[in-house]
Design a protein around this motif. Structure first.
Motif, PDB file in Angstrom:
ATOM      1  N   ASP A  30       0.849  -1.202   0.000  1.00  0.00           N
ATOM      2  CA  ASP A  30       0.000   0.000   0.000  1.00  0.00           C
ATOM      3  C   ASP A  30       0.877   1.242   0.000  1.00  0.00           C
ATOM      4  OD1 ASP A  30       0.857  -0.575   2.564  1.00  0.00           O
ATOM      5  OD2 ASP A  30      -1.103  -0.477   3.511  1.00  0.00           O
ATOM      6  N   SER A  31       1.714   1.377   1.030  1.00  0.00           N
ATOM      7  CA  SER A  31       2.626   2.521   1.108  1.00  0.00           C
ATOM      8  C   SER A  31       3.876   2.071   1.851  1.00  0.00           C
ATOM      9  CB  SER A  31       1.947   3.665   1.865  1.00  0.00           C
ATOM     10  OG  SER A  31       2.912   4.536   2.408  1.00  0.00           O
ATOM     11  N   THR A  32       5.045   2.367   1.313  1.00  0.00           N
ATOM     12  CA  THR A  32       6.285   1.958   2.008  1.00  0.00           C
ATOM     13  C   THR A  32       6.404   2.693   3.341  1.00  0.00           C
ATOM     14  OG1 THR A  32       7.539   3.659   0.812  1.00  0.00           O
ATOM     15  CG2 THR A  32       7.579   1.420  -0.106  1.00  0.00           C
ATOM     16  N   SER A  33       5.780   3.875   3.447  1.00  0.00           N
ATOM     17  CA  SER A  33       5.869   4.619   4.710  1.00  0.00           C
ATOM     18  C   SER A  33       5.014   3.956   5.789  1.00  0.00           C
ATOM     19  CB  SER A  33       5.456   6.085   4.500  1.00  0.00           C
ATOM     20  OG  SER A  33       6.472   6.762   3.792  1.00  0.00           O
ATOM     21  N   THR A  54       5.696  -1.091  -6.781  1.00  0.00           N
ATOM     22  CA  THR A  54       4.520  -0.212  -6.951  1.00  0.00           C
ATOM     23  C   THR A  54       3.825  -0.050  -5.608  1.00  0.00           C
ATOM     24  OG1 THR A  54       3.054  -2.059  -7.417  1.00  0.00           O
ATOM     25  CG2 THR A  54       4.001  -0.962  -9.324  1.00  0.00           C
ATOM     26  N   GLN A  55       3.172   1.098  -5.450  1.00  0.00           N
ATOM     27  CA  GLN A  55       2.355   1.327  -4.247  1.00  0.00           C
ATOM     28  C   GLN A  55       0.897   1.459  -4.681  1.00  0.00           C
ATOM     29  OE1 GLN A  55       4.845   3.846  -1.096  1.00  0.00           O
ATOM     30  NE2 GLN A  55       4.494   5.020  -2.945  1.00  0.00           N
ATOM     31  N   THR A  56       0.018   0.827  -3.906  1.00  0.00           N
ATOM     32  CA  THR A  56      -1.403   0.918  -4.245  1.00  0.00           C
ATOM     33  C   THR A  56      -2.074   2.092  -3.528  1.00  0.00           C
ATOM     34  OG1 THR A  56      -1.843  -0.657  -2.487  1.00  0.00           O
ATOM     35  CG2 THR A  56      -1.673  -1.541  -4.720  1.00  0.00           C
ATOM     36  N   ALA A  57      -1.438   2.585  -2.467  1.00  0.00           N
ATOM     37  CA  ALA A  57      -2.003   3.736  -1.744  1.00  0.00           C
ATOM     38  C   ALA A  57      -0.874   4.668  -1.314  1.00  0.00           C
ATOM     39  CB  ALA A  57      -2.799   3.253  -0.535  1.00  0.00           C
ATOM     40  N   GLY A  58      -0.033   5.054  -2.302  1.00  0.00           N
ATOM     41  CA  GLY A  58       1.080   5.964  -2.024  1.00  0.00           C
ATOM     42  C   GLY A  58       0.539   7.311  -1.555  1.00  0.00           C
ATOM     43  N   ARG A  59       1.212   7.891  -0.549  1.00  0.00           N
ATOM     44  CA  ARG A  59       0.736   9.162   0.011  1.00  0.00           C
ATOM     45  C   ARG A  59       1.731  10.273  -0.215  1.00  0.00           C
ATOM     46  NH1 ARG A  59       1.196   8.881   5.026  1.00  0.00           N
ATOM     47  NH2 ARG A  59       1.815   6.731   5.344  1.00  0.00           N
ATOM     48  N   GLY A  60       1.218  11.454  -0.529  1.00  0.00           N
ATOM     49  CA  GLY A  60       2.059  12.629  -0.662  1.00  0.00           C
ATOM     50  C   GLY A  60       1.817  13.573   0.499  1.00  0.00           C
ATOM     51  N   ARG A  61       2.416  14.749   0.432  1.00  0.00           N
ATOM     52  CA  ARG A  61       2.224  15.745   1.490  1.00  0.00           C
ATOM     53  C   ARG A  61       0.811  16.299   1.440  1.00  0.00           C
ATOM     54  NH1 ARG A  61       4.676  20.307   0.704  1.00  0.00           N
ATOM     55  NH2 ARG A  61       4.623  20.902   2.887  1.00  0.00           N
ATOM     56  N   LEU A  62       0.404  16.882   2.539  1.00  0.00           N
ATOM     57  CA  LEU A  62      -0.883  17.577   2.667  1.00  0.00           C
ATOM     58  C   LEU A  62      -2.044  16.684   2.212  1.00  0.00           C
ATOM     59  CD1 LEU A  62       0.383  21.015   1.202  1.00  0.00           C
ATOM     60  CD2 LEU A  62       0.336  20.333   3.598  1.00  0.00           C
ATOM     61  N   GLU A  65      -2.689  12.229  -2.936  1.00  0.00           N
ATOM     62  CA  GLU A  65      -2.364  10.893  -3.447  1.00  0.00           C
ATOM     63  C   GLU A  65      -0.996  10.956  -4.145  1.00  0.00           C
ATOM     64  OE1 GLU A  65      -4.146   7.863  -6.875  1.00  0.00           O
ATOM     65  OE2 GLU A  65      -4.704   9.980  -6.858  1.00  0.00           O
ATOM     66  N   TRP A  66      -0.230   9.852  -4.058  1.00  0.00           N
ATOM     67  CA  TRP A  66       1.051   9.803  -4.769  1.00  0.00           C
ATOM     68  C   TRP A  66       1.007   8.598  -5.711  1.00  0.00           C
ATOM     69  CZ3 TRP A  66       5.035  13.053  -5.384  1.00  0.00           C
ATOM     70  CH2 TRP A  66       6.207  12.559  -5.943  1.00  0.00           C
ATOM     71  N   ILE A  67       0.902   8.873  -6.987  1.00  0.00           N
ATOM     72  CA  ILE A  67       0.783   7.781  -7.968  1.00  0.00           C
ATOM     73  C   ILE A  67       2.154   7.120  -8.128  1.00  0.00           C
ATOM     74  CG2 ILE A  67       0.100   7.191 -10.336  1.00  0.00           C
ATOM     75  CD1 ILE A  67      -1.555   9.838 -10.302  1.00  0.00           C
ATOM     76  N   LYS A 124      10.401  20.853 -13.460  1.00  0.00           N
ATOM     77  CA  LYS A 124       9.317  19.916 -13.149  1.00  0.00           C
ATOM     78  C   LYS A 124       9.738  18.950 -12.041  1.00  0.00           C
ATOM     79  CE  LYS A 124       6.990  19.952 -17.567  1.00  0.00           C
ATOM     80  NZ  LYS A 124       6.444  19.111 -18.619  1.00  0.00           N
ATOM     81  N   LYS A 125       8.731  18.459 -11.331  1.00  0.00           N
ATOM     82  CA  LYS A 125       9.024  17.625 -10.156  1.00  0.00           C
ATOM     83  C   LYS A 125       9.507  16.233 -10.559  1.00  0.00           C
ATOM     84  CE  LYS A 125       6.660  16.277  -5.892  1.00  0.00           C
ATOM     85  NZ  LYS A 125       5.824  16.853  -4.833  1.00  0.00           N
ATOM     86  N   ILE A 126      10.644  15.836  -9.984  1.00  0.00           N
ATOM     87  CA  ILE A 126      11.175  14.493 -10.250  1.00  0.00           C
ATOM     88  C   ILE A 126      11.155  13.660  -8.966  1.00  0.00           C
ATOM     89  CG2 ILE A 126      13.656  14.906  -9.793  1.00  0.00           C
ATOM     90  CD1 ILE A 126      14.122  13.486 -12.590  1.00  0.00           C
ATOM     91  N   CYS A 127      11.092  14.347  -7.829  1.00  0.00           N
ATOM     92  CA  CYS A 127      11.112  13.636  -6.539  1.00  0.00           C
ATOM     93  C   CYS A 127      10.305  14.383  -5.489  1.00  0.00           C
ATOM     94  CB  CYS A 127      12.561  13.507  -6.069  1.00  0.00           C
ATOM     95  SG  CYS A 127      12.744  13.014  -4.350  1.00  0.00           S
ATOM     96  N   GLY A 128       9.576  13.627  -4.677  1.00  0.00           N
ATOM     97  CA  GLY A 128       8.864  14.203  -3.531  1.00  0.00           C
ATOM     98  C   GLY A 128       9.248  13.445  -2.270  1.00  0.00           C
ATOM     99  N   ILE A 129       9.217  14.141  -1.151  1.00  0.00           N
ATOM    100  CA  ILE A 129       9.631  13.533   0.119  1.00  0.00           C
ATOM    101  C   ILE A 129       8.554  13.793   1.172  1.00  0.00           C
ATOM    102  CG2 ILE A 129      11.332  13.699   1.996  1.00  0.00           C
ATOM    103  CD1 ILE A 129      13.169  14.678  -0.576  1.00  0.00           C
TER     104      ILE A 129
HETATM  105  C1  BTN Z   1       5.060  14.761  -1.926  1.00  0.00           C
HETATM  106  O1  BTN Z   1       5.744  15.341  -2.776  1.00  0.00           O
HETATM  107  O2  BTN Z   1       3.904  15.102  -1.715  1.00  0.00           O
HETATM  108  C2  BTN Z   1       5.689  13.641  -1.155  1.00  0.00           C
HETATM  109  C3  BTN Z   1       5.638  12.352  -1.894  1.00  0.00           C
HETATM  110  C4  BTN Z   1       6.262  11.178  -1.151  1.00  0.00           C
HETATM  111  C5  BTN Z   1       6.083   9.872  -1.872  1.00  0.00           C
HETATM  112  C6  BTN Z   1       6.845   8.762  -1.236  1.00  0.00           C
HETATM  113  S1  BTN Z   1       6.923   7.318  -2.253  1.00  0.00           S
HETATM  114  C7  BTN Z   1       7.542   6.384  -0.933  1.00  0.00           C
HETATM  115  C8  BTN Z   1       6.805   6.821   0.312  1.00  0.00           C
HETATM  116  N1  BTN Z   1       5.563   6.104   0.470  1.00  0.00           N
HETATM  117  C9  BTN Z   1       4.494   6.895   0.394  1.00  0.00           C
HETATM  118  O3  BTN Z   1       3.301   6.516   0.501  1.00  0.00           O
HETATM  119  N2  BTN Z   1       4.872   8.154   0.150  1.00  0.00           N
HETATM  120  C10 BTN Z   1       6.314   8.278   0.100  1.00  0.00           C
END
Ligand code: BTN
Length: 272
Positions: A30-33, A54-62, A65-67, A124-129
């Motif tokens: 779902d999410s590595t975090s 692959t993540q099925t429920a990757g999360r971003g900030r705020l 969703e993180w595809i 353009k965005k290449i990485c998010g944390i």
């Molecule tokens: C953002 O820019 O909003 C942050 C994105 C972070 C994505 C990474 S991918 C690995 C880890 N697992 C998640 O669900 N989110 C972070």
């Protein structure tokens, strides 16, 4: 990352002391975090890494969703700094500087850091944390740093239009795929080096290095947080990691949480 990642070989070739010495890899999660959080709650050591194809429920900030399609580098790491909780926001600078430096030094990409925790190439965005924390009485218990790098895919093939206009990938920029295992190895080595020097020497040096990539400084930006939208000149990022913004009315504001957005015209450099 190839499905049959050779964990033993990967770890043998790592020159780190802690980062990646314990790695969990899955084809889909779902999410590595969330995975790293579960391990941290069970007592996982600092440097423990969870990675997936692959993540099925990757999360971003705020809450975004993180595809996370196949071909990306999606991983999280458990950190346990002996720090006050108020200091933990600075850890995202460790990861974003590491990604910016590795993409530049290893692959020759002209990277830039965008406050607070993005890495861009070609604007353009290449990485998010994503940094998430658990505390015990005002002190850090653990921090999960989640790192997502668009690597071996083309945004046009996988993202909806609203995302792909703002996103790029390593494959898009280089015109070829890279070896994800080797990228992850070098990235963990860089992250550990920057993290250790930050804990030993403090935030000032890390911040100075990070600012070398912060091309938005000195430019007009739009900052969005949940409630407001502010226009101004990005003057600095201060020693607390806050963005220092000079508003149109001439007032200076420190912003601790938010997101910078800028269009082409807004990137025209202005005299400060
Ligand atoms: C953002 O820019 O909003 C942050 C994105 C972070 C994505 C990474 S991918 C690995 C880890 N697992 C998640 O669900 N989110 C972070």
């Amino acid at each position: 990352m190839s499905a049959d990642i050779k964990l033993e070989k990967f770890q043998e070739s790592l020159s780190t002391k802690r980062f990646g010495k314990c790695v969990f890899f899955s084809r889909e999660v779902d999410s590595t975090s969330d995975w790293a959080k579960k391990l941290a709650k069970m007592g996982a050591e600092e440097g423990t890494v969870t990675a997936t194809q692959t993540q099925t429920a990757g999360r971003g900030r705020l809450g975004r969703e993180w595809i996370s399609p196949r071909g990306g580098l999606w991983f999280s790491i458990v950190l346990r700094p002996d720090q006050e909780a108020s200091e933990a926001a600075k850890l995202v600078f460790v990861a974003s500087l590491a990604v910016a430096e590795v993409l530049h030094e290893k692959y020759g990409l002209r990277t830039e850091t965008k406050w607070p925790n993005d890495v861009l190439v070609s604007g353009k965005k290449i990485c998010g944390i994503l940094a998430e924390m658990s505390t015990i009485e005002e002190k850090v218990n653990y921090v999960i740093l989640g790192v997502g790098v668009n690597a071996n895919f083309c945004p046009d093939d996988v993202f909806p239009k609203s995302v792909r206009i703002k996103a790029t990938s390593i494959e898009n920029e280089l015109g070829k795929k890279i070896r994800l295992e080797s990228f992850l190895r070098v990235l963990l080595e860089k992250m550990e080096m920057i993290y250790d020097s930050y804990l030993e020497a403090g935030f000032a040096y890390l911040l100075e290095e990070w600012k070398k990539y912060a091309r938005f400084l000195g430019h007009r930006v739009v900052v969005r947080d949940r409630e407001e939208r502010l226009n101004g000149l990005a003057l600095d990022v201060d020693i607390e990691g806050a963005l220092v913004l000079k508003l149109e009315q001439g007032i200076t504001r420190r912003i601790l949480v938010g997101d910078i957005a800028f269009g082409k015209l807004q990137r025209t450099r202005l005299g400060i």
